[in-house]
Design a protein around this motif. Structure first.
Motif, PDB file in Angstrom:
ATOM      1  N   SER A 184       0.862  -1.185   0.000  1.00 40.25           N
ATOM      2  CA  SER A 184       0.000   0.000   0.000  1.00 40.25           C
ATOM      3  C   SER A 184       0.894   1.229   0.000  1.00 40.25           C
ATOM      4  O   SER A 184       1.694   1.425   0.917  1.00 40.25           O
ATOM      5  N   LEU A 188       0.441   8.244   5.930  1.00 41.11           N
ATOM      6  CA  LEU A 188      -0.435   7.957   7.072  1.00 41.11           C
ATOM      7  C   LEU A 188      -1.302   9.178   7.381  1.00 41.11           C
ATOM      8  O   LEU A 188      -1.014   9.958   8.286  1.00 41.11           O
ATOM      9  N   LYS A 192      -6.693   8.259   3.963  1.00 40.23           N
ATOM     10  CA  LYS A 192      -6.200   7.004   3.374  1.00 40.23           C
ATOM     11  C   LYS A 192      -6.823   5.773   4.049  1.00 40.23           C
ATOM     12  O   LYS A 192      -6.686   4.661   3.556  1.00 40.23           O
ATOM     13  N   ASN A 193      -7.468   5.986   5.191  1.00 40.52           N
ATOM     14  CA  ASN A 193      -8.282   4.959   5.834  1.00 40.52           C
ATOM     15  C   ASN A 193      -7.549   3.635   6.047  1.00 40.52           C
ATOM     16  O   ASN A 193      -7.978   2.579   5.575  1.00 40.52           O
ATOM     17  N   HIS A 194      -6.457   3.700   6.775  1.00 35.83           N
ATOM     18  CA  HIS A 194      -5.716   2.475   7.085  1.00 35.83           C
ATOM     19  C   HIS A 194      -6.497   1.544   8.007  1.00 35.83           C
ATOM     20  O   HIS A 194      -6.135   0.375   8.148  1.00 35.83           O
ATOM     21  N   LEU A 197      -7.721  -1.193   5.937  1.00 35.02           N
ATOM     22  CA  LEU A 197      -6.627  -2.117   5.631  1.00 35.02           C
ATOM     23  C   LEU A 197      -6.352  -3.058   6.805  1.00 35.02           C
ATOM     24  O   LEU A 197      -6.166  -4.264   6.610  1.00 35.02           O
ATOM     25  N   LEU A 215       3.352  -1.278   4.166  1.00 33.52           N
ATOM     26  CA  LEU A 215       2.821   0.085   4.106  1.00 33.52           C
ATOM     27  C   LEU A 215       3.960   1.074   3.883  1.00 33.52           C
ATOM     28  O   LEU A 215       4.840   1.218   4.730  1.00 33.52           O
ATOM     29  N   ASP A 219       5.105   8.811   7.722  1.00 30.40           N
ATOM     30  CA  ASP A 219       4.507   8.691   9.051  1.00 30.40           C
ATOM     31  C   ASP A 219       4.645  10.046   9.748  1.00 30.40           C
ATOM     32  O   ASP A 219       5.756  10.494  10.044  1.00 30.40           O
ATOM     33  N   SER A 225      -1.482   8.123  13.442  1.00 32.24           N
ATOM     34  CA  SER A 225      -0.409   7.130  13.379  1.00 32.24           C
ATOM     35  C   SER A 225      -0.377   6.273  14.641  1.00 32.24           C
ATOM     36  O   SER A 225      -0.262   5.037  14.573  1.00 32.24           O
ATOM     37  N   ILE A 228      -3.249   3.764  14.630  1.00 30.85           N
ATOM     38  CA  ILE A 228      -2.986   2.656  13.715  1.00 30.85           C
ATOM     39  C   ILE A 228      -2.028   1.651  14.350  1.00 30.85           C
ATOM     40  O   ILE A 228      -2.275   0.430  14.345  1.00 30.85           O
ATOM     41  N   THR A 263      -6.983   1.849   0.182  1.00 30.46           N
ATOM     42  CA  THR A 263      -8.174   1.735   1.029  1.00 30.46           C
ATOM     43  C   THR A 263      -8.785   3.102   1.336  1.00 30.46           C
ATOM     44  O   THR A 263      -9.546   3.250   2.285  1.00 30.46           O
ATOM     45  N   SER A 264      -8.495   4.097   0.525  1.00 35.51           N
ATOM     46  CA  SER A 264      -8.876   5.488   0.805  1.00 35.51           C
ATOM     47  C   SER A 264     -10.383   5.681   0.899  1.00 35.51           C
ATOM     48  O   SER A 264     -11.158   5.029   0.189  1.00 35.51           O
TER      49      SER A 264
END
Length: 357
Positions: A184, A188, A192-194, A197, A215, A219, A225, A228, A263-264
């Motif tokens: 990906s 961050l 981007k909707n981690h 993911l 990823l 960052d 961050s 996540i 995954t945005s």
């Protein structure tokens, strides 16, 4: 023509990559191509073509008079006629126009929160719109927004385009098992909707534990961050999801991966997707921004709604279980990029449009 690109930083973001791509591509097409980084340099600095005239302003604050006049000197010295301002650097271009009224200035709109345009702050954009000779939008929605909300004239849609990396040594080695890597390319940032993911990674750990996520992106070490990374620890994904930060050798990284994802929950026209296509990667992406104009579900990739965790997971498993489909999708996505999103085709349209300004 004598054109400079202006961008706030040279960090590895989409707008920043496009500023460098424009400067590098134009160097062989026009009389003078320059690039100005206003606030910060970054990992894209080594990718600037040696023939591009480069200036770092080291601008401090919104109204840095010293930086403004350093820019004016650069423009006058190089007889610049067009200033192409990317993203928020448009305000510096406006100030420059005030003291160099002969300049023609262009605003390039890379705004990524396309799903939330109604809430976009635009007072300053509207106030300065009359000073710009034209606007470039990276998707049709942004074009319509500039025309409707800003009453901007001479707005053109030009897609982003990828370029083959030159002079970038491959140095990043991905962890995990060869032949079972999912990459990906996304800084961050919340858009981007981690979280999507990670939810997919949690499910994939149960069904295909040998597959890993990689990823790549800046960052910012902020609350997003930390959230996540906390989820990765809480879900026991430390051996399934790996961070690499911002990297220059993107195409080398992609050569080590088998599937690429986005995954945005909001996008303009993501440069990452174009790079996936250039490297013939099979993709699973979300249906936001200009992505549906590139990815056709079941033909050159899989595309799902940004809230469809289960469908995203199932699409990913489909690619994992069918290597022939991965190969076919990757080749067809490459063909799509070559047909409509090459530097040559975009720059030709760009220069024709610029000559009319």
């Amino acid at each position: 023509m004598r054109i400079i690109q202006i961008i706030d930083s040279l960090e590895a973001g989409g707008a920043e990559r496009m500023a460098v791509n424009y400067a590098n591509t134009l160097v062989n097409e026009i009389e003078f191509s320059g690039l100005v980084a206003t606030r910060k340099e970054g990992s894209l600095l080594p990718q600037i073509d040696p023939n591009v005239s480069y200036l770092f302003l080291n601008k401090k604050g919104q109204l840095d008079i010293g930086a403004l006049f350093r820019l004016r000197s650069f423009v006058l010295k190089n007889k610049v006629s067009y200033v192409h301002a990317h993203s928020t650097s448009f305000f510096l271009a406006f100030l420059l126009k005030c003291i160099c009224p002969f300049l023609k200035i262009i605003r390039h709109d890379h705004y990524g929160n396309n799903e939330f345009l109604a809430a976009r702050p635009h007072f300053v954009l509207k106030l300065t719109a009359v000073f710009f000779n034209g606007v470039i939008a990276v998707n049709q929605r942004l074009k319509n927004w500039s025309e409707t909300e800003l009453k901007a004239k001479n707005v053109i849609y030009l897609p982003n385009f990828p370029v083959t990396e030159t002079g970038v040594e491959g140095y990043t080695s991905l962890k995990g098992e060869e032949g079972r890597r999912i990459v990906s390319l996304a800084n961050l940032r919340p858009q981007k909707n981690h979280f999507l993911l990670l939810e997919v990674a949690r499910k994939l750990k149960q069904s295909h534990p040998e597959w890993t996520f990689h990823l790549v992106g800046k960052d910012f070490e902020d609350e997003y961050s930390r959230h996540i990374k906390g989820l990765i620890e809480d879900c026991g994904l430390g051996n399934n999801v790996f961070f690499y930060g911002s990297k220059q050798d993107v195409q080398h990284i992609l050569s080590q991966s088998d599937i690429a994802v986005l995954t945005s929950q909001s996008e303009g026209l993501p440069v990452a997707l174009l790079e996936y296509g250039l490297c013939k990667k099979a993709v699973v992406v979300t249906r936001v921004g200009e992505i549906p104009m590139i990815v056709q579900h079941g033909k050159n990739g899989f595309i799902v709604d940004s809230n469809e965790t289960e469908l995203f997971y199932e699409s990913l498993v489909d690619l994992i279980d069918h290597e022939a489909v991965r190969s076919d999708f990757g080749s067809k996505l490459y063909d799509t990029i070559q047909a409509d999103y090459t530097a040559e085709s975009v720059i030709e349209k760009y220069l024709n449009w610029m000559r009319k300004n």
